[in-house]
Design an enzyme around this catalytic site. Sequence first.
Site, PDB file in Angstrom:
ATOM      1  N   GLU A   1       0.847  -1.185  -0.090  1.00 15.57           N
ATOM      2  CA  GLU A   1      -0.044   0.055  -0.185  1.00 15.57           C
ATOM      3  C   GLU A   1       0.889   1.051  -0.075  1.00 15.57           C
ATOM      4  O   GLU A   1       0.613   2.164  -0.743  1.00 15.57           O
ATOM      5  CB  GLU A   1      -1.001   0.196   1.034  1.00 15.57           C
ATOM      6  CG  GLU A   1      -1.818   0.820   1.314  1.00 15.57           C
ATOM      7  CD  GLU A   1      -3.190   0.710   1.970  1.00 15.57           C
ATOM      8  OE1 GLU A   1      -3.682   1.694   2.657  1.00 15.57           O
ATOM      9  OE2 GLU A   1      -3.677  -0.403   2.049  1.00 15.57           O
TER      10      GLU A   1
ATOM     11  N   ASP B   1      -3.223  -3.190   3.072  1.00 17.62           N
ATOM     12  CA  ASP B   1      -3.765  -3.311   4.371  1.00 17.62           C
ATOM     13  C   ASP B   1      -4.968  -4.339   4.277  1.00 17.62           C
ATOM     14  O   ASP B   1      -5.781  -4.339   3.206  1.00 17.62           O
ATOM     15  CB  ASP B   1      -4.372  -2.046   5.062  1.00 17.62           C
ATOM     16  CG  ASP B   1      -3.214  -1.022   5.590  1.00 17.62           C
ATOM     17  OD1 ASP B   1      -2.183  -1.481   5.547  1.00 17.62           O
ATOM     18  OD2 ASP B   1      -3.442   0.087   5.653  1.00 17.62           O
TER      19      ASP B   1
ATOM     20  N   TYR C   1      -2.741  -3.851  13.595  1.00 16.27           N
ATOM     21  CA  TYR C   1      -3.483  -3.111  12.671  1.00 16.27           C
ATOM     22  C   TYR C   1      -4.367  -2.435  13.499  1.00 16.27           C
ATOM     23  O   TYR C   1      -5.203  -2.712  14.229  1.00 16.27           O
ATOM     24  CB  TYR C   1      -3.894  -3.942  11.529  1.00 16.27           C
ATOM     25  CG  TYR C   1      -4.495  -3.031  10.548  1.00 16.27           C
ATOM     26  CD1 TYR C   1      -3.900  -2.429   9.641  1.00 16.27           C
ATOM     27  CD2 TYR C   1      -5.777  -3.295  10.300  1.00 16.27           C
ATOM     28  CE1 TYR C   1      -4.432  -1.705   8.597  1.00 16.27           C
ATOM     29  CE2 TYR C   1      -6.762  -2.422   9.493  1.00 16.27           C
ATOM     30  CZ  TYR C   1      -5.726  -1.756   8.449  1.00 16.27           C
ATOM     31  OH  TYR C   1      -6.365  -0.863   7.555  1.00 16.27           O
TER      32      TYR C   1
END
Length: 761
Positions: free
Chosen positions: A12, A111, A315
Amino acid sequence: MAEIMTALIICEKPSVAKKIANALGKAKKKSIDGVPYYELERDGKKIIVASAVGHLFTLVEKENKEFGFYPVFDIKWVPASVDKGKEYVNKYIKALKKLSKDADEFYIATDWDIEGELIGYHALKYCCGREKAKRMRFSSLTKKEIVRAFENPDEIDYGLVDAGESRHILDWYFGINLSRALMNAIRAVNRWKTMSVGRVQGPALAFLTERELEIKKFIPKPYWVIEALLKDNLKAIHEKEKFWNEKEAKNVYEKIKDEKSAKVVEIKKTKRKLKPLPPFDLGTLQREAYSYFKISPKETQEIAQKLYENALISYPRTSSQKLPKDRKYLEDILNIIKNHPVYGKWAERILKENLKPVEGKKEDPAHPAIHIVDIPKEELSEKEKEIYDLIARRTLAAFWDNAEREYLNVKIDIKGEKFKLSGSRTVKEGWHEIYYFPKFDEIELPPLKKNDIIKVEKITITRKETQPPKRYTVASIIKELEKRGLGTKATRAEIIDKLIKRGYVIDDGSLKVTDLGISVIETLKRFCPEIIDEKMTRDLEEKLEKIQFRKIKKDDVLDEAEKRLRKILEEFKKKEEDIGIYLIKNLDATNKKAKIVGKCPKCGGDLILIRHKKGRFVGCSNYPECDVKYSLPDKGRIKIPNKVCDACKSPILKIGDREICINPECPLKQVEVKEEDRICPKCGAKLILKKGVYGAFYGCSNYPKCKYTEPINKKEVVGKCPKCGGDLVVREGKFGKFVGCSNYPKCRYTEKLKLNEKEEK
C-alpha cells in the site's frame, strides 16, 4: 537451465514495501523514475516488492457536461493524478506497469480491510492487467507475521472489493450531486457560494445541529442545594439533593441553619471488583487519546497507522476488543516486551503465571484488538510516545488482576433532616497499577459508627441553575456516530474533520455548529429532509456490509441508490429557486452576524468589520449618518472573539495571534512623547505622531506616497543581520530578551543576547 520465476508483491505504501522486502530476505533497493522498489531471492524465486501510494485511482464523470450539471451517475475509474496535488501518482502507476511485465505471479500485500483490498485490486487490474492474485493477510508487520502471510497466502476477497467500490461510488453519487444541487439553488437567485454535503456528513451535521438548537433554546431552571460543612472538612448534602421549590428549601434551611451537631444514623460499606478494561478497538483508542492527551481522533488514527507501519503495534483500524487466541503468538510478543525498562516486570509475571487476557464484546472478522508487538528501537515523537504507551499499558493491563474499591455511604440527621456523605478508596490497585489513566477518587472518611455525633461547622443554601445539554467533543462524536451506525471505524474521524474544514462546525474544545451549518441543515430539513435522513444512510451502510459478505449484489444496491437519489433530486429541482431564496436569506443573515464586532459608542448601531480594496476597517452600520470608523492593519487574519476592552469597553479583535482593542484612544495605549522634529529617513519629509490599533507610533507625513513608520521607543541597533543586512535589535519574547532582525517577519534571523548587551540594557 529453467528460468527463475518472478513474483511481484504490491504493497500500500513505500514504507510497508521496505518492511516486507526486508522480512522476506536480503533486499536490494532499486528505483524507476524515483519510485522505489525492492528485489530479493527466496526459495529459488525472484521477488519484487513494489507499492502504491494509497488509492491510485479515483472516480470522474465519463463525459464532461456543462458546469454544475446534475444528476450525474455515468462515472469511471481513472488515475488519481487528475486530482490537484496528486500528479505524483502517475509515477507509481508507470512503475507498477513496467514491473508487472516480467512477473509470473502476483501477491497483494495492502492493508487487510475494505480500502486496502480495493487499493490492491485496482493496482492489479489497471496497472498489471490482471484480475487474480495471491493475497497476503497480516495484522502486524513483524517479520514472523509477514513470512507466515507470504508462505500461506489467501485469495483476493472480491466481496471486500465490491463493498469498497460501492462505498466510493455511493459517496460520489451523493457528494457530487447534492453539492451541485445546493450550488445551483444559489445560482438560481443570481448568487454564488461553494457548498457541499455528503452521504454521511449531512446526517452527522443534522444531529449536531439538533444538539446546538437544544442549547440555544435551553431555558435554565433554578434549584436550591443545602449542604452541611462538618468537622475535618467533610461536606454532606441534603438527601433531596435538588430543591425545585425555593420556599421549601428556605424553610428547611431556616429550620437547621443554627444547628451545631449531626448524628450518624446509617452506614453502608460496599466493595466492588473492577475487571480490567478490554483491549482497544479504534474508536475507544481515539476517545481515550483525546480524553487523556487531547489528541484528536484523526491524529490518533494517523499516529496509530504510523506505529503499525513501524511494526510497533498491530493493525489499528479494527472493531475488535479481543486479543489473538494464539497463545504462542502472545508469548512471543511478551518475551520481547519483558526487556522493556518499564513494561518488562508486568510481561514477566504474565508469562510466569500464564495469565489470560480479558475480552470485550466487540469483534472484527479480519483483525484482533489493537496491541503492542515490539519495543521502539528509535526515538518516538512526544505524541507517538503517548499513543504507544496508552496501547502498551492497555494491552498488558488486560492480563492483570481485578482492581478492588471500597465505597462508604453515610447518612446523618440534622434536626430531623437527612444528609448524606460518601467516601471511596482503592483496596487493591490491580490493573489500575498498569493502566492508571482513569481517575479513581480517593475520599477518605474518618472512622464513623452509628449514633456518633459530628460537629457541624456551617449550613449553606445555594441557588443554582440547570445546565444545557453538553456539546459533543471530537471524541464523544465518534461514539455517537458508531451508536447511530453512521460511517465506519476508518471514516468517522475524517467526517468530523470535513465538517470543521467546511466551516459548518468549529472545534474550541467542544463541537459548536456555526450559523452556516445551522442554515444549511434548516434549509434541507424544510425542503428536502431525505438528504439528511440518517435512516437512509444507515440502510446503505447495512447494505454495504451485506455486499462484503456476498449476501446481495453490488449492482442491485447501486441501482436502488441511483433511483432513490434521482427521485430526491427531481423534487429538489422543482423547489430550486425557493431553496436558493431561503438559503441566501439565511446565509446573508449569518454573514451579517459574523461581521458584527460590537456596538457603536456614538449612536448605538452595529460596528461592522468591513473589507475594502483600499484596506480593512471597522465602521458603523448607520453610515453615513454616523461616521465612527476604526482603521485596521492590512495584514493578519481577523477573528471576532466577542470581548470588550477592560479599560475603555471598546470591542476587541484578534489579529494574527494578538488580541487588540480597536480604539486608538484607549487609555492603555496612551504614551507621553516629547515634542521634537523628526525627519523620515526614507523620503526626508517630517515624521508625525499617529495613533493606530497597536497604539501610538511615528509615521511619515508624506503618507500614502511614503509608508515609513517607526515605534516611539525605537529599539537600539546592536549590529547587522548576517542573513539580510538589516539592523539587529534587542527584542523581548516569552522566554526573555534576544537579538532579532528588524526586517521580521521577512527575515527571521535571531541570536542569543550576549552578556555585555544584557548589562547595557
